[in-house]
Design an enzyme around this catalytic site. Sequence first.
Site, PDB file in Angstrom:
ATOM      1  N   GLU A  60       0.894  -1.307  -0.082  1.00  0.00           N
ATOM      2  CA  GLU A  60       0.014   0.049   0.005  1.00  0.00           C
ATOM      3  C   GLU A  60       0.894   1.349   0.061  1.00  0.00           C
ATOM      4  O   GLU A  60       0.558   2.255  -0.709  1.00  0.00           O
ATOM      5  CB  GLU A  60      -0.965   0.098   1.188  1.00  0.00           C
ATOM      6  CG  GLU A  60      -2.010  -1.096   1.109  1.00  0.00           C
ATOM      7  CD  GLU A  60      -1.628  -2.545   1.436  1.00  0.00           C
ATOM      8  OE1 GLU A  60      -0.668  -2.574   1.964  1.00  0.00           O
ATOM      9  OE2 GLU A  60      -2.507  -3.484   1.086  1.00  0.00           O
ATOM     10  N   HIS A 129     -11.763  -6.159   8.187  1.00  0.00           N
ATOM     11  CA  HIS A 129     -12.052  -5.675   6.873  1.00  0.00           C
ATOM     12  C   HIS A 129     -13.005  -4.683   6.735  1.00  0.00           C
ATOM     13  O   HIS A 129     -13.683  -4.139   5.928  1.00  0.00           O
ATOM     14  CB  HIS A 129     -12.527  -6.727   6.179  1.00  0.00           C
ATOM     15  CG  HIS A 129     -11.631  -7.544   5.558  1.00  0.00           C
ATOM     16  ND1 HIS A 129     -10.605  -8.425   6.066  1.00  0.00           N
ATOM     17  CD2 HIS A 129     -11.283  -7.970   4.159  1.00  0.00           C
ATOM     18  CE1 HIS A 129     -10.111  -9.266   5.489  1.00  0.00           C
ATOM     19  NE2 HIS A 129     -10.261  -8.865   4.150  1.00  0.00           N
TER      20      HIS A 129
HETATM   21  C1  LIG Z   1      -2.149  -4.829   4.194  1.00  0.00           C
HETATM   22  C2  LIG Z   1      -2.935  -5.766   3.386  1.00  0.00           C
HETATM   23  N1  LIG Z   1      -3.322  -5.353   2.167  1.00  0.00           N
HETATM   24  C3  LIG Z   1      -4.284  -6.080   1.400  1.00  0.00           C
HETATM   25  C4  LIG Z   1      -4.995  -7.286   1.855  1.00  0.00           C
HETATM   26  C5  LIG Z   1      -5.793  -7.891   1.268  1.00  0.00           C
HETATM   27  N2  LIG Z   1      -5.451  -9.465   0.815  1.00  0.00           N
HETATM   28  C6  LIG Z   1      -5.746 -10.368   1.544  1.00  0.00           C
HETATM   29  S1  LIG Z   1      -4.893 -11.504   1.200  1.00  0.00           S
HETATM   30  C7  LIG Z   1      -4.316 -11.001  -0.057  1.00  0.00           C
HETATM   31  C8  LIG Z   1      -3.029 -11.660  -0.902  1.00  0.00           C
HETATM   32  C9  LIG Z   1      -1.947 -12.450   0.106  1.00  0.00           C
HETATM   33  O1  LIG Z   1      -1.144 -13.011  -0.688  1.00  0.00           O
HETATM   34  P1  LIG Z   1      -0.110 -13.862  -0.156  1.00  0.00           P
HETATM   35  O2  LIG Z   1       0.885 -12.860   0.858  1.00  0.00           O
HETATM   36  O3  LIG Z   1       0.847 -14.404  -1.276  1.00  0.00           O
HETATM   37  O4  LIG Z   1      -0.458 -14.722   0.707  1.00  0.00           O
HETATM   38  P2  LIG Z   1      -1.686 -16.052   0.496  1.00  0.00           P
HETATM   39  O5  LIG Z   1      -2.861 -15.520   0.490  1.00  0.00           O
HETATM   40  O6  LIG Z   1      -1.229 -16.532  -1.035  1.00  0.00           O
HETATM   41  O7  LIG Z   1      -1.278 -17.083   1.312  1.00  0.00           O
HETATM   42  C10 LIG Z   1      -4.304  -9.677   0.023  1.00  0.00           C
HETATM   43  C11 LIG Z   1      -4.157  -8.567  -1.001  1.00  0.00           C
HETATM   44  C12 LIG Z   1      -4.642  -7.436   3.070  1.00  0.00           C
HETATM   45  N3  LIG Z   1      -5.330  -8.557   3.948  1.00  0.00           N
HETATM   46  N4  LIG Z   1      -3.687  -6.597   4.029  1.00  0.00           N
END
Ligand SMILES: Cc1ncc(C[n+]2csc(CCOP(=O)(O)OP(=O)(O)O)c2C)c(N)n1
Lengths: 325, 362
Positions: A60, A129
């Site tokens: 972000e 959220h």
């Molecule tokens: C700071 C933040 N930005 C956006 C989100 C929304 N979000 C939730 S999971 C995700 C993707 C995460 O991907 P990764 O770190 O690869 O973990 P995975 O879900 O693949 O285990 C996003 C963008 C969030 N939870 N926190």
Amino acid sequence: MKKLTMVQAISDALRTALATDPTVVVLGEDVGKNGGVFRATEGLWQEFGDERVIDTPLAEAGIIGTSIGMAVNGLKPVPEIQFMGFIYPAFEQIVTHAARLRTRTQGAFPATLTIRAPYGGGIRAPELHCDSTESLFVHIPGLKVVTPSTPYDAKGLLLAAIKDPDPVIFLEPMKLYRSVKQEVPDGWYEVPIGKARKVRDGEDVTLIAWGTMVPVAEAAANEWAAKGVSCDVLDLRSLYPLDEEAIIESVKKTGRVVIVHEAPKTAGLAGELTALINEHAFLYLEAPITRVTGYDAPVPMYALEDWFRPDAKRVSKAIQQVVSF
Amino acid sequence: MKLEQLERETAWVRHLSPEGELTEQGRKFWDSLSVERKKDFYRWMSYIRMFDRRSVILQRQGRIGTYAPLEGQEAAQVGSALALGKEDWIFPSYREHGVAMIAGMPLPQIFLYWMGRVEGCKPPEGVRLLPPSVPIATQIPHAVGAAWASKLKKERSVAVAYFGDGATSEGDFHEACNFAGVFKVPAILFCQNNGYAISVPFSRQSASETVAQKAAAYNFPGIRVDGNDVLAVYDVMTQAVERARAGQGPTLIEAVTYRKGNHTTADDATRYRPEQEVTEWVERRDPLERYVKLMKAEGLLTDEEMAEWEEECKERVDRGIREAEASVPAPPPHLFAHVYAEPGANELRQIKELEEMGGSGK
Ligand SMILES: Cc1ncc(C[n+]2csc(CCOP(=O)(O)OP(=O)(O)O)c2C)c(N)n1
């Protein structure tokens, strides 16, 4: 005219902006191929390509920081933060740079960007959220903060925000994304920033709300209408700048005020509105201004969220209080 | 993640092939393990898979909220978590229910969390497991801090942060790595690189070829491992834990894996993942199936034993749901529980108001 939900209207606004203004770029997490987690950018990547609608890394501060740089260099970025609860990593960039760049460069390099973020509860989302921390941004000089409660306003306000020369935080009430459909004009039109919307006209009580709380205030107003008490319902739409005129005019007419917001009470926007009314219309008041807000507790996980968010019952009770004072 | 990219990558640790065959190195490691440990790997992976599949169904039935499935990542979670001891600290993200179960989080608690009840965040006495971190990467500095405290207190515990590949784009990840390297703390940064952050592939997340290589910038080891090979994960994790306990500092582990299903139950992965890639990972690279092949070939597992164990897991999961659903919901004033050590006048007034609105829960 098409009938659109709010999220479709937002998408339509982005499409209109991208098609009209070649300097507009949409960027953020999952906004491209996936069309955004709420589908607010659905189809735009296919239509405008990877250099106008950009999937970014999950960062972000990076998204907002680079958007500021893009703005300085002549683009009009419209970054999406996936949920307002995840805007905090970018807080530094928003507060110390986006908000101040115009002042610090004495107008040479303003940060002309529009930050979109879904917010608020009522959709049984996971932890964190559902934050509704609009007052954090309203408190920062240099930022504009707007939030629609209808599809029509969503498109018009977003286009006004994109055109606006200042950084605008455009907050999207998730609860209302798909709750109603409304006729939305094709092409570019604007709902001016800084103007409230009169939701309904009344004589006895002024109800002030925004975002998800507008339908809640309306429901309470409906209830009281049946009992012969009429409410003037204002949807602020623009939290900064405020439509002081509309607020004061309504208060002078009714003399009684209930302010409804989802955010916690302490240092919430209702406190500011109360002070404003005291300064400009104190002698017109017939009862103390009453606040109906979220509680001073972290937004709970969904099992208790219905108790956290103000509902029509709580607003009704507040109306009762101000009319019987 | 592109298949070619993965296949090109040879610098990773693998003991067990997708066909269920041990590599030369793998055979040596296998022989060093006790039969019980070998069985643990199978038992935990299959138990966790059953829990996960049931949770997806429970979400569809409206009995729990939005859920983050982990199927496909069992080996990464089981292999890493089994290498830890009771004294170690765990800072998970929202997909580590498998790790949580192994750490000692009771199943009903895990269900309560997904039922939107904050009570589900609290581990039993003695379990050093933090609640799932929902904002990405924000838990990684905490793990480094906890590890740092262990070092300052001269304790032997290590701290592990679990996160995804997307998390490696956040500033918090880099700041945590930097502290970990500078202060040489006993932390393990365990990345499950499942190829995607929601829809964004790793190639768009990062310009570096691997996550592991990022450790070089912070001057500690970065190790890439086949995350669908429970033996290799357990091996590299055990070594990282030993290094940390011996005062040799942090390790970044990149377990290359794949989530077989959607990001969450609110996501549709068919929108962004090529079918052929999904088929490859789902049908050929499954972590549990390859391990079952090995166990059977080594004469450590029969179909009857599998059926029996599955029956037992099913009962455990059923019991977990039953207990969670039978647990009395917290009354509305619980909104204020533990917000401060002691509620002040403002909170007490609001609790009273809430009760007057009928929110006493009585
Ligand atoms: C700071 C933040 N930005 C956006 C989100 C929304 N979000 C939730 S999971 C995700 C993707 C995460 O991907 P990764 O770190 O690869 O973990 P995975 O879900 O693949 O285990 C996003 C963008 C969030 N939870 N926190």
